[in-house]
Design a protein around this motif. Structure first.
Motif, PDB file in Angstrom:
ATOM      1  N   UNK A   1       0.841  -1.302  -0.117  1.00  7.84           N
ATOM      2  CA  UNK A   1      -0.197   0.014  -0.032  1.00  7.84           C
ATOM      3  C   UNK A   1       0.990   1.219   0.137  1.00  7.84           C
ATOM      4  N   UNK A   2       0.641   2.149  -1.219  1.00  8.25           N
ATOM      5  CA  UNK A   2       1.489   3.370  -0.969  1.00  8.25           C
ATOM      6  C   UNK A   2       1.428   4.098   0.386  1.00  8.25           C
ATOM      7  N   UNK A   3       2.635   4.682   0.520  1.00 11.68           N
ATOM      8  CA  UNK A   3       2.872   5.468   1.813  1.00 11.68           C
ATOM      9  C   UNK A   3       3.391   6.794   1.388  1.00 11.68           C
ATOM     10  N   UNK A   4       3.840   7.857   2.268  1.00 10.18           N
ATOM     11  CA  UNK A   4       4.246   8.628   2.335  1.00 10.18           C
ATOM     12  C   UNK A   4       5.797   8.635   2.117  1.00 10.18           C
ATOM     13  N   UNK A   5       6.276   7.519   2.535  1.00 11.50           N
ATOM     14  CA  UNK A   5       7.377   6.801   2.454  1.00 11.50           C
ATOM     15  C   UNK A   5       7.698   6.318   1.212  1.00 11.50           C
ATOM     16  N   UNK A   6       7.011   5.500   0.455  1.00  9.53           N
ATOM     17  CA  UNK A   6       7.249   4.998  -0.821  1.00  9.53           C
ATOM     18  C   UNK A   6       5.954   4.670  -1.823  1.00  9.53           C
ATOM     19  N   UNK A   7       6.140   5.136  -2.705  1.00 11.16           N
ATOM     20  CA  UNK A   7       4.739   5.240  -3.777  1.00 11.16           C
ATOM     21  C   UNK A   7       4.698   3.902  -4.405  1.00 11.16           C
ATOM     22  N   UNK A   8       5.785   3.051  -4.710  1.00 13.34           N
ATOM     23  CA  UNK A   8       5.712   1.744  -5.371  1.00 13.34           C
ATOM     24  C   UNK A   8       6.541   0.805  -4.612  1.00 13.34           C
ATOM     25  N   UNK A   9       6.348  -0.620  -4.670  1.00 13.06           N
ATOM     26  CA  UNK A   9       7.226  -1.418  -4.019  1.00 13.06           C
ATOM     27  C   UNK A   9       8.585  -1.428  -4.457  1.00 13.06           C
ATOM     28  N   UNK A  10       9.295  -1.582  -3.369  1.00 12.53           N
ATOM     29  CA  UNK A  10      10.720  -1.486  -3.591  1.00 12.53           C
ATOM     30  C   UNK A  10      11.480  -2.869  -2.987  1.00 12.53           C
ATOM     31  N   UNK A  11      12.053  -3.874  -3.641  1.00 11.39           N
ATOM     32  CA  UNK A  11      12.525  -5.015  -3.321  1.00 11.39           C
ATOM     33  C   UNK A  11      14.219  -5.025  -3.464  1.00 11.39           C
ATOM     34  N   UNK A  12      14.933  -5.327  -2.238  1.00 16.14           N
ATOM     35  CA  UNK A  12      16.281  -5.818  -2.291  1.00 16.14           C
ATOM     36  C   UNK A  12      16.508  -7.359  -1.836  1.00 16.14           C
ATOM     37  N   UNK A  13      17.451  -7.915  -2.519  1.00 12.67           N
ATOM     38  CA  UNK A  13      17.695  -9.249  -2.135  1.00 12.67           C
ATOM     39  C   UNK A  13      19.200  -9.352  -1.538  1.00 12.67           C
ATOM     40  N   UNK A  14      19.449  -9.936  -0.458  1.00 11.75           N
ATOM     41  CA  UNK A  14      20.753 -10.189   0.124  1.00 11.75           C
ATOM     42  C   UNK A  14      21.290 -11.403  -0.627  1.00 11.75           C
ATOM     43  N   UNK A  15      22.377 -11.248  -1.262  1.00 14.07           N
ATOM     44  CA  UNK A  15      22.679 -12.315  -2.130  1.00 14.07           C
ATOM     45  C   UNK A  15      24.331 -12.956  -1.968  1.00 14.07           C
ATOM     46  N   UNK A  16      24.624 -14.124  -1.959  1.00  9.76           N
ATOM     47  CA  UNK A  16      25.935 -14.333  -1.793  1.00  9.76           C
ATOM     48  C   UNK A  16      26.561 -14.352  -2.839  1.00  9.76           C
ATOM     49  N   UNK A  17      27.799 -13.792  -3.266  1.00  8.89           N
ATOM     50  CA  UNK A  17      28.493 -13.543  -4.564  1.00  8.89           C
ATOM     51  C   UNK A  17      30.021 -13.693  -4.271  1.00  8.89           C
ATOM     52  N   UNK A  18      30.452 -14.348  -4.834  1.00  6.59           N
ATOM     53  CA  UNK A  18      31.974 -14.769  -5.046  1.00  6.59           C
ATOM     54  C   UNK A  18      32.488 -14.687  -6.485  1.00  6.59           C
ATOM     55  N   UNK A  19      33.274 -13.405  -6.896  1.00  6.54           N
ATOM     56  CA  UNK A  19      33.616 -13.222  -8.141  1.00  6.54           C
ATOM     57  C   UNK A  19      35.219 -13.320  -8.242  1.00  6.54           C
ATOM     58  N   UNK A  20      35.791 -14.019  -8.995  1.00  5.39           N
ATOM     59  CA  UNK A  20      37.241 -14.256  -9.344  1.00  5.39           C
ATOM     60  C   UNK A  20      37.587 -14.091 -10.766  1.00  5.39           C
ATOM     61  N   UNK A  21      38.896 -14.291 -10.974  1.00  4.83           N
ATOM     62  CA  UNK A  21      39.167 -14.176 -12.538  1.00  4.83           C
ATOM     63  C   UNK A  21      38.640 -15.259 -13.364  1.00  4.83           C
ATOM     64  N   UNK A  22      38.520 -16.399 -12.720  1.00  6.86           N
ATOM     65  CA  UNK A  22      37.842 -17.498 -13.430  1.00  6.86           C
ATOM     66  C   UNK A  22      36.973 -18.324 -12.438  1.00  6.86           C
ATOM     67  N   UNK A  23      36.106 -19.372 -12.923  1.00 10.33           N
ATOM     68  CA  UNK A  23      35.064 -20.144 -12.326  1.00 10.33           C
ATOM     69  C   UNK A  23      35.991 -20.730 -11.028  1.00 10.33           C
ATOM     70  N   UNK A  24      37.165 -21.312 -11.545  1.00 10.69           N
ATOM     71  CA  UNK A  24      37.660 -22.574 -10.516  1.00 10.69           C
ATOM     72  C   UNK A  24      38.278 -21.635  -9.326  1.00 10.69           C
TER      73      UNK A  24
END
Length: 350
Positions: free
Chosen positions: A217-240
């Motif tokens: 439900x829209x409020x003074x804080x936010x007019x439309x839904x806003x979703x964030x996701x906590x995500x585990x990410x590990x990046x390196x030069x290659x997959x291995x």
């Protein structure tokens, strides 16, 4: 919503204490990571409240937020989150009112309702024989907290004459955090942004996001839904290399679930651990929700997650043993996601 380049990227830093290092070194690494995230163009950096966990140094988010905000220039800094039932609403309002007054327009107050720890520690924190019962009061406590922050407790409220000092000019940006449908629905009903803990409850992600959007439900804080996701990410030069770096966090999580919390082990220890069949099955299930690999693999993983959830923001947590590897992972994610660097003042002394 657009694709990858339209999605905000942020950081969830658990301030990992690694094998062979101290909590002081972990917190120094948090400063370096926040300064890098600011330069790379990440939106915010969050710190999560955990207790009785030797491998996590972020037990007091307000203190760490103040430390990081003073050593950065523009990036938003906040909690991901403060476990509200562990505290009085007035204390949280004063802490975050102080932070918002010191760093106006930069403070986030992400709130959760779990204790962030085991049962005995929760009892010690909350000083009650039934610590988990306090979670049932979360909606009322949230209303009370916002009343303190806004100076707007209603007539007849028992704390009507109590003021949180300092009173910030503007309320910190409040997010509700969750790993189930409860906070998703509450965030929607209150018109607040919602951050889901995909990084440890991936099977509930899509149902919770759907519930949040359908409840919104829209409020003074936010007019439309806003979703964030906590995500585990590990990046390196290659997959291995990325898989090698990601293994210690999975071993640490396994030990936590076995009642043996500890510091983040080395990649060598994780590689040589004699996993049982049951342990391997557990880790394979956990690994399925993570995004681990070289830049192309990471981008494909992010695109697939966004296609399923249409999230507005990803709050990325990267638990690897070496600080340089962790910072490099965030650099590679920023490059893969076409994140625009920002000009900032030279880093303040840590």
């Amino acid at each position: 919503m657009g694709r990858v380049s339209d999605v905000a990227l942020s950081v969830l830093d658990l301030a990992p204490v690694v094998h062979g290092a101290t909590a002081a070194q972990a917190l120094q690494e948090s400063v370096l990571l926040a300064q890098l995230a600011e330069r790379l163009g990440y939106t915010r950096v969050w710190y999560a409240e955990h207790h009785n966990m030797p491998g996590i140094a972020s037990s007091a988010p307000p203190v760490l937020i103040a430390h990081i905000a003073a050593r950065t220039d523009r990036i938003r800094v906040g909690s991901g989150g403060v476990m509200l039932p562990n505290h009085s609403s007035l204390i949280v309002a004063e802490q975050f009112g102080m932070l918002e007054t010191l760093h106006p327009g930069r403070i986030d107050l992400g709130l959760g309702r779990a204790p962030g720890t085991d049962g005995p520690t929760a009892a010690a924190l909350r000083r009650t024989s039934d610590p988990f019962g306090l979670e049932d009061d979360f909606p009322d406590q949230l209303t009370e907290l916002r009343g303190f922050l806004q100076g707007s407790l209603p007539d007849g409220h028992p704390y009507r004459g109590v003021r949180a000092v300092p009173q910030p000019a503007h309320e910190p940006q409040i997010w509700l955090l969750g790993s189930s449908g409860f906070s998703a629905q509450l965030a929607g009903q209150l018109g607040l942004p919602f951050s889901f803990a995909h990084h440890f409850m991936a099977e509930n992600t899509e149902p919770a996001v759907r519930l949040y959007r359908s409840s919104f439900q829209a409020s003074e804080t936010l007019a439309a839904p806003r979703v964030s996701l906590g995500v585990n990410v590990v990046a390196a030069e290659d997959d291995a290399r990325a898989e090698y770096l990601a293994a210690p966090a999975n071993l640490q999580f396994l030990r936590l679930r076995q009642g043996r919390p500890g510091r983040l082990p080395t990649p060598e220890e994780a590689a040589s651990h004699p996993y049982s069949a049951a342990e391997r099955a557990f880790l394979e299930q956990r690994r399925a929700s993570q995004i681990v690999g070289g830049p192309d693999t990471v981008r494909r993983g992010i695109e697939e997650l966004l296609a399923r959830t249409n999230a507005n923001e990803l709050v990325i947590t990267t638990m690897v043993h070496d600080g340089e590897d962790r910072r490099r992972s965030y650099e590679l994610v920023a490059e893969a996601m076409d994140l625009a660097p920002r000009e900032v003042a030279p880093p303040a002394a840590a």
